[in-house]
Design a protein around this motif. Structure first.
Motif, PDB file in Angstrom:
ATOM      1  N   ARG A  15      -7.576  -4.643   4.566  1.00  0.00           N
ATOM      2  CA  ARG A  15      -7.267  -3.770   5.701  1.00  0.00           C
ATOM      3  C   ARG A  15      -6.279  -2.680   5.297  1.00  0.00           C
ATOM      4  O   ARG A  15      -6.426  -1.519   5.688  1.00  0.00           O
ATOM      5  CB  ARG A  15      -6.702  -4.600   6.848  1.00  0.00           C
ATOM      6  CG  ARG A  15      -7.689  -5.602   7.436  1.00  0.00           C
ATOM      7  CD  ARG A  15      -7.114  -6.299   8.656  1.00  0.00           C
ATOM      8  NE  ARG A  15      -8.006  -7.340   9.140  1.00  0.00           N
ATOM      9  CZ  ARG A  15      -7.769  -8.639   9.034  1.00  0.00           C
ATOM     10  NH1 ARG A  15      -6.651  -9.069   8.465  1.00  0.00           N
ATOM     11  NH2 ARG A  15      -8.640  -9.524   9.488  1.00  0.00           N
ATOM     12  N   ASP A  16      -5.269  -3.059   4.514  1.00  0.00           N
ATOM     13  CA  ASP A  16      -4.264  -2.078   4.099  1.00  0.00           C
ATOM     14  C   ASP A  16      -4.884  -0.969   3.256  1.00  0.00           C
ATOM     15  O   ASP A  16      -4.613   0.217   3.461  1.00  0.00           O
ATOM     16  CB  ASP A  16      -3.155  -2.766   3.297  1.00  0.00           C
ATOM     17  CG  ASP A  16      -2.265  -3.653   4.155  1.00  0.00           C
ATOM     18  OD1 ASP A  16      -2.320  -3.518   5.397  1.00  0.00           O
ATOM     19  OD2 ASP A  16      -1.527  -4.483   3.587  1.00  0.00           O
TER      20      ASP A  16
ATOM     21  N   ALA B  25       0.829  -1.212   0.000  1.00  0.00           N
ATOM     22  CA  ALA B  25       0.000   0.000   0.000  1.00  0.00           C
ATOM     23  C   ALA B  25       0.861   1.260   0.000  1.00  0.00           C
ATOM     24  O   ALA B  25       0.494   2.270  -0.613  1.00  0.00           O
ATOM     25  CB  ALA B  25      -0.934  -0.014   1.202  1.00  0.00           C
ATOM     26  N   SER B  26       2.011   1.208   0.646  1.00  0.00           N
ATOM     27  CA  SER B  26       2.896   2.378   0.688  1.00  0.00           C
ATOM     28  C   SER B  26       3.393   2.774  -0.701  1.00  0.00           C
ATOM     29  O   SER B  26       3.714   3.935  -0.941  1.00  0.00           O
ATOM     30  CB  SER B  26       4.086   2.107   1.609  1.00  0.00           C
ATOM     31  OG  SER B  26       4.803   0.958   1.183  1.00  0.00           O
ATOM     32  N   ASP B  27       3.448   1.818  -1.632  1.00  0.00           N
ATOM     33  CA  ASP B  27       3.888   2.115  -2.998  1.00  0.00           C
ATOM     34  C   ASP B  27       2.887   2.983  -3.743  1.00  0.00           C
ATOM     35  O   ASP B  27       3.208   3.538  -4.799  1.00  0.00           O
ATOM     36  CB  ASP B  27       4.097   0.816  -3.788  1.00  0.00           C
ATOM     37  CG  ASP B  27       5.173  -0.075  -3.189  1.00  0.00           C
ATOM     38  OD1 ASP B  27       6.151   0.481  -2.658  1.00  0.00           O
ATOM     39  OD2 ASP B  27       5.026  -1.316  -3.253  1.00  0.00           O
TER      40      ASP B  27
ATOM     41  N   ALA C 168     -13.490  -6.856   7.317  1.00  0.00           N
ATOM     42  CA  ALA C 168     -12.126  -6.341   7.264  1.00  0.00           C
ATOM     43  C   ALA C 168     -12.091  -4.818   7.270  1.00  0.00           C
ATOM     44  O   ALA C 168     -11.256  -4.205   7.936  1.00  0.00           O
ATOM     45  CB  ALA C 168     -11.426  -6.878   6.019  1.00  0.00           C
ATOM     46  N   LEU C 169     -12.991  -4.189   6.552  1.00  0.00           N
ATOM     47  CA  LEU C 169     -12.975  -2.737   6.450  1.00  0.00           C
ATOM     48  C   LEU C 169     -13.531  -2.065   7.692  1.00  0.00           C
ATOM     49  O   LEU C 169     -12.995  -1.062   8.163  1.00  0.00           O
ATOM     50  CB  LEU C 169     -13.755  -2.291   5.208  1.00  0.00           C
ATOM     51  CG  LEU C 169     -13.141  -2.711   3.872  1.00  0.00           C
ATOM     52  CD1 LEU C 169     -14.129  -2.442   2.731  1.00  0.00           C
ATOM     53  CD2 LEU C 169     -11.830  -1.996   3.611  1.00  0.00           C
ATOM     54  N   SER C 170     -14.603  -2.608   8.245  1.00  0.00           N
ATOM     55  CA  SER C 170     -15.197  -1.973   9.422  1.00  0.00           C
ATOM     56  C   SER C 170     -14.343  -2.203  10.658  1.00  0.00           C
ATOM     57  O   SER C 170     -14.232  -1.326  11.505  1.00  0.00           O
ATOM     58  CB  SER C 170     -16.611  -2.497   9.658  1.00  0.00           C
ATOM     59  OG  SER C 170     -16.612  -3.895   9.902  1.00  0.00           O
ATOM     60  N   ASP C 171     -13.700  -3.365  10.771  1.00  0.00           N
ATOM     61  CA  ASP C 171     -12.878  -3.644  11.937  1.00  0.00           C
ATOM     62  C   ASP C 171     -11.703  -2.686  12.050  1.00  0.00           C
ATOM     63  O   ASP C 171     -11.208  -2.415  13.147  1.00  0.00           O
ATOM     64  CB  ASP C 171     -12.334  -5.081  11.886  1.00  0.00           C
ATOM     65  CG  ASP C 171     -13.403  -6.117  12.193  1.00  0.00           C
ATOM     66  OD1 ASP C 171     -14.493  -5.700  12.626  1.00  0.00           O
ATOM     67  OD2 ASP C 171     -13.162  -7.308  11.975  1.00  0.00           O
ATOM     68  N   ARG C 172     -11.229  -2.176  10.924  1.00  0.00           N
ATOM     69  CA  ARG C 172     -10.088  -1.270  10.941  1.00  0.00           C
ATOM     70  C   ARG C 172     -10.494   0.143  11.301  1.00  0.00           C
ATOM     71  O   ARG C 172      -9.648   0.966  11.628  1.00  0.00           O
ATOM     72  CB  ARG C 172      -9.400  -1.252   9.567  1.00  0.00           C
ATOM     73  CG  ARG C 172      -8.906  -2.593   9.104  1.00  0.00           C
ATOM     74  CD  ARG C 172      -7.851  -3.153  10.023  1.00  0.00           C
ATOM     75  NE  ARG C 172      -6.554  -2.523   9.767  1.00  0.00           N
ATOM     76  CZ  ARG C 172      -5.439  -2.866  10.385  1.00  0.00           C
ATOM     77  NH1 ARG C 172      -5.459  -3.780  11.316  1.00  0.00           N
ATOM     78  NH2 ARG C 172      -4.306  -2.258  10.095  1.00  0.00           N
ATOM     79  N   HIS C 173     -11.796   0.448  11.198  1.00  0.00           N
ATOM     80  CA  HIS C 173     -12.244   1.813  11.438  1.00  0.00           C
ATOM     81  C   HIS C 173     -13.479   1.816  12.335  1.00  0.00           C
ATOM     82  O   HIS C 173     -14.552   2.233  11.935  1.00  0.00           O
ATOM     83  CB  HIS C 173     -12.549   2.512  10.107  1.00  0.00           C
ATOM     84  CG  HIS C 173     -11.475   2.281   9.098  1.00  0.00           C
ATOM     85  ND1 HIS C 173     -10.225   2.797   9.235  1.00  0.00           N
ATOM     86  CD2 HIS C 173     -11.471   1.551   7.963  1.00  0.00           C
ATOM     87  CE1 HIS C 173      -9.480   2.415   8.204  1.00  0.00           C
ATOM     88  NE2 HIS C 173     -10.220   1.651   7.435  1.00  0.00           N
ATOM     89  N   PRO C 174     -13.352   1.329  13.574  1.00  0.00           N
ATOM     90  CA  PRO C 174     -14.537   1.172  14.417  1.00  0.00           C
ATOM     91  C   PRO C 174     -15.206   2.475  14.795  1.00  0.00           C
ATOM     92  O   PRO C 174     -16.373   2.494  15.156  1.00  0.00           O
ATOM     93  CB  PRO C 174     -13.979   0.467  15.661  1.00  0.00           C
ATOM     94  CG  PRO C 174     -12.523   0.831  15.679  1.00  0.00           C
ATOM     95  CD  PRO C 174     -12.110   0.899  14.235  1.00  0.00           C
ATOM     96  N   SER C 175     -14.484   3.607  14.692  1.00  0.00           N
ATOM     97  CA  SER C 175     -15.090   4.878  15.090  1.00  0.00           C
ATOM     98  C   SER C 175     -15.678   5.655  13.927  1.00  0.00           C
ATOM     99  O   SER C 175     -16.213   6.745  14.104  1.00  0.00           O
ATOM    100  CB  SER C 175     -14.033   5.759  15.781  1.00  0.00           C
ATOM    101  OG  SER C 175     -12.975   6.064  14.879  1.00  0.00           O
TER     102      SER C 175
END
Length: 336
Positions: free
Chosen positions: A277-278, A245-247, A320-327
């Motif tokens: 997630r990345d 993802a950093s690339d 995967a997407l919601s777990d990374r951004h719970p707020s």
């Protein structure tokens, strides 16, 4: 569970290609099942797969599909279009290429799409002149980058999008760029097809090692790829990427949509979840809004039920997407 506000999960009618090929139902009827069966209310479609008369499908049929989809509570986000570069062996002029593409743009507008999708770089010099047409039709042209098409590999194509600096031309990122490992079922197919054991081990254990890419190319050049898996083997050079993802950090501000490409659903070691997630982290950091579309590429070698595969993948993606951004602010992913 849900995804952040402004992110819309969608499903691609391309996932249903095996059923389209069987032709027991029409392609528009099949596309509607994604909404009717509650998988997603926002869908992507492929223009060349949907209607006869490509690249100028009958307006009446396009509008009829729009009405049926709206009545079912659905809409089209992006329409896959294309430019046929050759006419009976002769390369088309830019004027002919535009004439081939423009009816597709008008069909996409008629079906109520937000935008259209082309492979990155295919429009080339046409891109600047297309902006007024895109503005007229209220469409976004998404240039799709996938597999090995990283910013480092195709800098001029990314620079063109940035230079245009218009909301009507944006980047679509396919997360096949970000594969930490190859699909388990794909590796099984190569093994059954007789791929050399030492290369199979390298593909299984060291996909991101640059020397693995060299070994893939060497086997192809020396004619050592077994015939039964030769076509499948080419995915290693085209469709499967090894970036991180950093690339992609420098081009994230250009992003307007994402393809959540998946091949199979073997996620025991998070080889599917980690890229989700990345990319989720990267999108959240840049304030992304747009569609994230479930697109199944494994139909090339799997015969699983495409509706079940799409449903299961969307559930995995939401987790995967919601777990990374719970707020993050919430919206119901299954109905967007």
């Amino acid at each position: 569970m849900s995804v952040p506000d402004g992110w819309t999960l969608s499903a691609s009618a391309f996932n249903l290609t095996p059923a389209v090929i069987r032709a027991e139902r029409t392609a528009p009827d099949l596309a509607l099942t994604l909404v009717d069966e509650g998988l997603a209310s926002t869908i992507e479609v492929e223009l060349g797969q949907m209607w006869r008369g490509f690249p100028t499908p009958p307006t009446r049929e396009v509008e009829a599909f729009h009405d049926r989809l709206a009545a079912a509570g659905g809409r089209v986000s992006i329409v896959g279009v294309s430019i046929d570069e050759y006419d009976r062996g002769r390369r088309r002029t830019d004027a002919e290429r535009r004439a081939f593409l423009e009816p597709q743009l008008r069909a996409a507008a008629a079906v109520g799409a937000t935008g259209v999708r082309l492979p990155i770089g295919q429009a080339g010099s046409l891109l600047d002149d297309l902006v007024p047409v895109l503005e007229e039709l209220d469409l976004v042209l998404f240039e799709e980058a996938q597999g090995h098409e990283t910013p480092g590999a195709r800098p001029a194509d990314y620079d063109r999008i940035s230079r245009l600096d218009t909301p009507n031309v944006r980047l679509l990122l396919d997360i096949s760029m970000l594969m930490p490992a190859l699909p388990v079922t794909y590796l099984d197919e190569l093994e059954r097809g007789g791929i050399r054991p030492d290369l199979h081990r390298r593909l299984r254990d060291d996909w991101r090692d640059p020397e693995t890419h060299d070994a893939v190319v060497d086997l192809l050049r020396t004619g050592g790829v077994p015939g039964p898996v030769h076509t499948l083997y080419m995915n290693l050079l085209v469709r499967f990427g090894r970036a991180r993802a950093s690339d992609l950090a420098s081009v994230l501000p250009l992003l307007g949509a994402v393809h959540l490409k998946f091949w199979d659903l073997d996620d025991a070691d998070d080889r599917i979840s980690d890229p989700l997630r990345d990319v989720g982290d990267a999108l959240a950091a840049t304030g992304f809004t747009g569609t994230l579309c479930s697109e199944w590429g494994g139909q090339e070698w799997l015969d699983d039920d495409p509706w079940e595969m799409t449903s299961r993948h969307l559930s995995l993606a939401v987790g995967a997407l919601s777990d990374r951004h719970p707020s993050a602010p919430l919206q119901r992913a299954s109905t967007q």
